[in-house]
Enzyme design. Structure first.
Site, PDB file in Angstrom:
ATOM      1  N   SER A  35       3.555  -2.083  10.190  1.00  0.00           N
ATOM      2  CA  SER A  35       5.012  -2.159  10.341  1.00  0.00           C
ATOM      3  C   SER A  35       5.590  -3.528   9.980  1.00  0.00           C
ATOM      4  O   SER A  35       6.538  -3.996  10.605  1.00  0.00           O
ATOM      5  CB  SER A  35       5.428  -1.747  11.757  1.00  0.00           C
ATOM      6  OG  SER A  35       5.023  -0.415  12.032  1.00  0.00           O
ATOM      7  N   GLU A  74      -5.356  -4.743  10.558  1.00  0.00           N
ATOM      8  CA  GLU A  74      -4.324  -3.724  10.748  1.00  0.00           C
ATOM      9  C   GLU A  74      -4.582  -2.986  12.064  1.00  0.00           C
ATOM     10  O   GLU A  74      -5.410  -2.058  12.102  1.00  0.00           O
ATOM     11  CB  GLU A  74      -4.355  -2.716   9.601  1.00  0.00           C
ATOM     12  CG  GLU A  74      -4.012  -3.311   8.255  1.00  0.00           C
ATOM     13  CD  GLU A  74      -3.418  -2.267   7.307  1.00  0.00           C
ATOM     14  OE1 GLU A  74      -2.363  -2.561   6.740  1.00  0.00           O
ATOM     15  OE2 GLU A  74      -3.980  -1.171   7.166  1.00  0.00           O
ATOM     16  N   ASN A 100       0.886  -1.169   0.000  1.00  0.00           N
ATOM     17  CA  ASN A 100       0.000   0.000   0.000  1.00  0.00           C
ATOM     18  C   ASN A 100       0.918   1.211   0.000  1.00  0.00           C
ATOM     19  O   ASN A 100       1.487   1.566   1.027  1.00  0.00           O
ATOM     20  CB  ASN A 100      -0.901  -0.024   1.246  1.00  0.00           C
ATOM     21  CG  ASN A 100      -1.726   1.252   1.379  1.00  0.00           C
ATOM     22  OD1 ASN A 100      -1.755   2.077   0.463  1.00  0.00           O
ATOM     23  ND2 ASN A 100      -2.381   1.407   2.514  1.00  0.00           N
ATOM     24  N   TRP A 101       1.058   1.794  -1.180  1.00  0.00           N
ATOM     25  CA  TRP A 101       2.021   2.904  -1.311  1.00  0.00           C
ATOM     26  C   TRP A 101       1.557   4.168  -0.594  1.00  0.00           C
ATOM     27  O   TRP A 101       2.340   5.092  -0.411  1.00  0.00           O
ATOM     28  CB  TRP A 101       2.239   3.231  -2.792  1.00  0.00           C
ATOM     29  CG  TRP A 101       3.026   2.219  -3.558  1.00  0.00           C
ATOM     30  CD1 TRP A 101       3.456   0.985  -3.131  1.00  0.00           C
ATOM     31  CD2 TRP A 101       3.496   2.355  -4.904  1.00  0.00           C
ATOM     32  NE1 TRP A 101       4.154   0.344  -4.122  1.00  0.00           N
ATOM     33  CE2 TRP A 101       4.186   1.173  -5.225  1.00  0.00           C
ATOM     34  CE3 TRP A 101       3.387   3.357  -5.872  1.00  0.00           C
ATOM     35  CZ2 TRP A 101       4.776   0.969  -6.477  1.00  0.00           C
ATOM     36  CZ3 TRP A 101       3.966   3.163  -7.118  1.00  0.00           C
ATOM     37  CH2 TRP A 101       4.658   1.975  -7.410  1.00  0.00           C
ATOM     38  N   LYS A 102       0.274   4.224  -0.257  1.00  0.00           N
ATOM     39  CA  LYS A 102      -0.309   5.440   0.319  1.00  0.00           C
ATOM     40  C   LYS A 102      -0.015   6.627  -0.615  1.00  0.00           C
ATOM     41  O   LYS A 102       0.059   6.430  -1.832  1.00  0.00           O
ATOM     42  CB  LYS A 102       0.196   5.647   1.750  1.00  0.00           C
ATOM     43  CG  LYS A 102      -0.035   4.374   2.599  1.00  0.00           C
ATOM     44  CD  LYS A 102       0.118   4.570   4.060  1.00  0.00           C
ATOM     45  CE  LYS A 102      -0.152   3.240   4.767  1.00  0.00           C
ATOM     46  NZ  LYS A 102      -0.061   3.332   6.228  1.00  0.00           N
ATOM     47  N   GLU A 106      -6.751   4.777   7.825  1.00  0.00           N
ATOM     48  CA  GLU A 106      -6.521   6.190   7.491  1.00  0.00           C
ATOM     49  C   GLU A 106      -7.766   6.786   6.830  1.00  0.00           C
ATOM     50  O   GLU A 106      -8.073   7.967   7.026  1.00  0.00           O
ATOM     51  CB  GLU A 106      -5.269   6.317   6.609  1.00  0.00           C
ATOM     52  CG  GLU A 106      -4.008   6.108   7.446  1.00  0.00           C
ATOM     53  CD  GLU A 106      -2.818   5.540   6.699  1.00  0.00           C
ATOM     54  OE1 GLU A 106      -2.793   5.574   5.460  1.00  0.00           O
ATOM     55  OE2 GLU A 106      -1.889   5.043   7.394  1.00  0.00           O
ATOM     56  N   GLY A 139       2.645   2.488  10.685  1.00  0.00           N
ATOM     57  CA  GLY A 139       3.581   3.594  10.513  1.00  0.00           C
ATOM     58  C   GLY A 139       4.294   3.993  11.796  1.00  0.00           C
ATOM     59  O   GLY A 139       4.921   5.050  11.864  1.00  0.00           O
ATOM     60  N   HIS A 142      -9.491   1.185   4.986  1.00  0.00           N
ATOM     61  CA  HIS A 142      -8.204   1.400   5.663  1.00  0.00           C
ATOM     62  C   HIS A 142      -8.420   2.374   6.826  1.00  0.00           C
ATOM     63  O   HIS A 142      -9.226   3.316   6.714  1.00  0.00           O
ATOM     64  CB  HIS A 142      -7.179   1.950   4.678  1.00  0.00           C
ATOM     65  CG  HIS A 142      -5.788   1.927   5.237  1.00  0.00           C
ATOM     66  ND1 HIS A 142      -5.343   2.886   6.122  1.00  0.00           N
ATOM     67  CD2 HIS A 142      -4.773   1.049   5.078  1.00  0.00           C
ATOM     68  CE1 HIS A 142      -4.103   2.593   6.470  1.00  0.00           C
ATOM     69  NE2 HIS A 142      -3.730   1.488   5.852  1.00  0.00           N
ATOM     70  N   GLY A 154       2.907  -1.056   4.236  1.00  0.00           N
ATOM     71  CA  GLY A 154       3.001   0.356   3.912  1.00  0.00           C
ATOM     72  C   GLY A 154       4.429   0.749   3.578  1.00  0.00           C
ATOM     73  O   GLY A 154       4.936   0.473   2.485  1.00  0.00           O
ATOM     74  N   GLY A 155       5.094   1.375   4.533  1.00  0.00           N
ATOM     75  CA  GLY A 155       6.422   1.944   4.303  1.00  0.00           C
ATOM     76  C   GLY A 155       7.407   1.012   3.610  1.00  0.00           C
ATOM     77  O   GLY A 155       8.109   1.422   2.670  1.00  0.00           O
TER      78      GLY A 155
HETATM   79  P1  13P Z   1       3.147   0.473   7.614  1.00  0.00           P
HETATM   80  O1  13P Z   1       3.606  -0.843   7.032  1.00  0.00           O
HETATM   81  O2  13P Z   1       3.874   1.667   7.087  1.00  0.00           O
HETATM   82  O3  13P Z   1       3.049   0.419   9.109  1.00  0.00           O
HETATM   83  O4  13P Z   1       1.633   0.679   7.092  1.00  0.00           O
HETATM   84  C1  13P Z   1       0.744  -0.361   7.243  1.00  0.00           C
HETATM   85  C2  13P Z   1      -0.470  -0.055   6.459  1.00  0.00           C
HETATM   86  O5  13P Z   1      -1.232   0.827   6.817  1.00  0.00           O
HETATM   87  C3  13P Z   1      -0.706  -0.813   5.228  1.00  0.00           C
HETATM   88  O6  13P Z   1      -1.977  -0.583   4.719  1.00  0.00           O
END
Ligand code: 13P
Length: 251
Positions: A212, A167, A9-11, A97, A173, A95, A233-234
């Site tokens: 994470s 999640e 998930n590149w966000k 967010e 994050g 998600h 994510g990251g």
């Molecule tokens: P991180 O891997 O950056 O913690 O993000 C997780 C996430 O929200 C994937 O959708």
């Protein structure tokens, strides 16, 4: 054996040149995966780029969000049909967010999952508790409610065509990963909720862990009985990290 899936998930990250380097590496490495599928969910403007870089490879791609409306005067929205036109297999819905920063509620998320299914794509339905909710001891109540609202809406046929992702909001994050036992406990709970609806669906549903995930902890997390891959994510923005996580899901 359940399908394994590692989804980046590149966000709101990326640029055309950075994406090209990353997508080319994902396309090349995806061919070496047998049990696991590698997928990336990119910002909308990069869907065409993802499609042209990944078409013909074993990697899949998708959107990070979708409108619950099929079409119309909805400024700024993107429909499931538009995602399908760009070859998306997946769309993330719910998600944290989106829930926390953009006010999406369970009912809207359920409609989004339905919109994705109606276009023949796979909704990746996210659930997860905040730190305050975990500390109050209501993780299962929260996750169960989030799942049940969607499941009631899309029914068994819809569930069968979906993927779930757990999640925990406190692990997103933050660099703070749920321990494998913490993840397993919630995944087992989620599978139990599914089993209460349909045992066959519970047995085959891929349930991804997100929060994470990195190369250093992926194998341990994916080694748990009810963890079928990751929503990353990251670490999905760094080719070597992401591909190492994909390989960890082969085990
Ligand atoms: P991180 O891997 O950056 O913690 O993000 C997780 C996430 O929200 C994937 O959708």
């Amino acid at each position: 054996m359940r399908q394994r899936l590692v989804m980046g998930n590149w966000k709101m990250h990326g640029s055309l040149p950075e994406n090209k380097a990353l997508l080319d590496k994902v396309a090349a490495a995806a061919g070496g995966l047998n049990r696991a599928i590698a997928a990336v969910c990119v910002p909308y403007p990069y869907l065409a780029q993802a499609q042209s870089a990944l078409a013909g490879s074993k990697a899949a791609w998708g959107g990070q969000n979708v409108s619950h409306y099929p079409k119309g005067a909805f400024t700024g929205e993107v429909s499931a049909g538009m995602l399908r036109e760009f070859g998306c297999r997946y769309a993330i819905v719910g998600h944290s967010e989106r829930r926390q920063l953009f006010g999406e509620d369970d009912a809207t998320i359920a409609l989004k999952a339905g919109a994705v299914l109606a276009e023949g794509m796979v909704p990746v339905i996210c659930v997860g508790e905040t730190l305050a909710e975990r500390e109050r001891g209501i993780t299962e109540e929260v996750v169960g409610r989030q799942l049940n609202v969607v499941a009631d809406r899309i029914g068994p046929e819809g569930l069968k065509a979906s993927v779930l992702a757990y999640e925990p909001v406190w692990a997103i994050g933050t660099g703070k990963t749920a321990t494998p036992d913490q993840a397993q406990a919630v995944h087992a709970y989620v599978r139990g909720v599914l089993a209460g609806r349909d045992k066959g669906i519970a047995a085959t549903m891929p349930i991804l862990y997100g929060g994470s995930v990195k190369a250093a902890n992926a194998a341990e997390l994916f080694g748990m009985q009810d963890v079928d891959g990751g929503l990353v994510g990251g670490a999905s923005l760094v080719a070597e990290e992401f591909l190492a996580i994909c390989r960890a899901a082969e085990g």
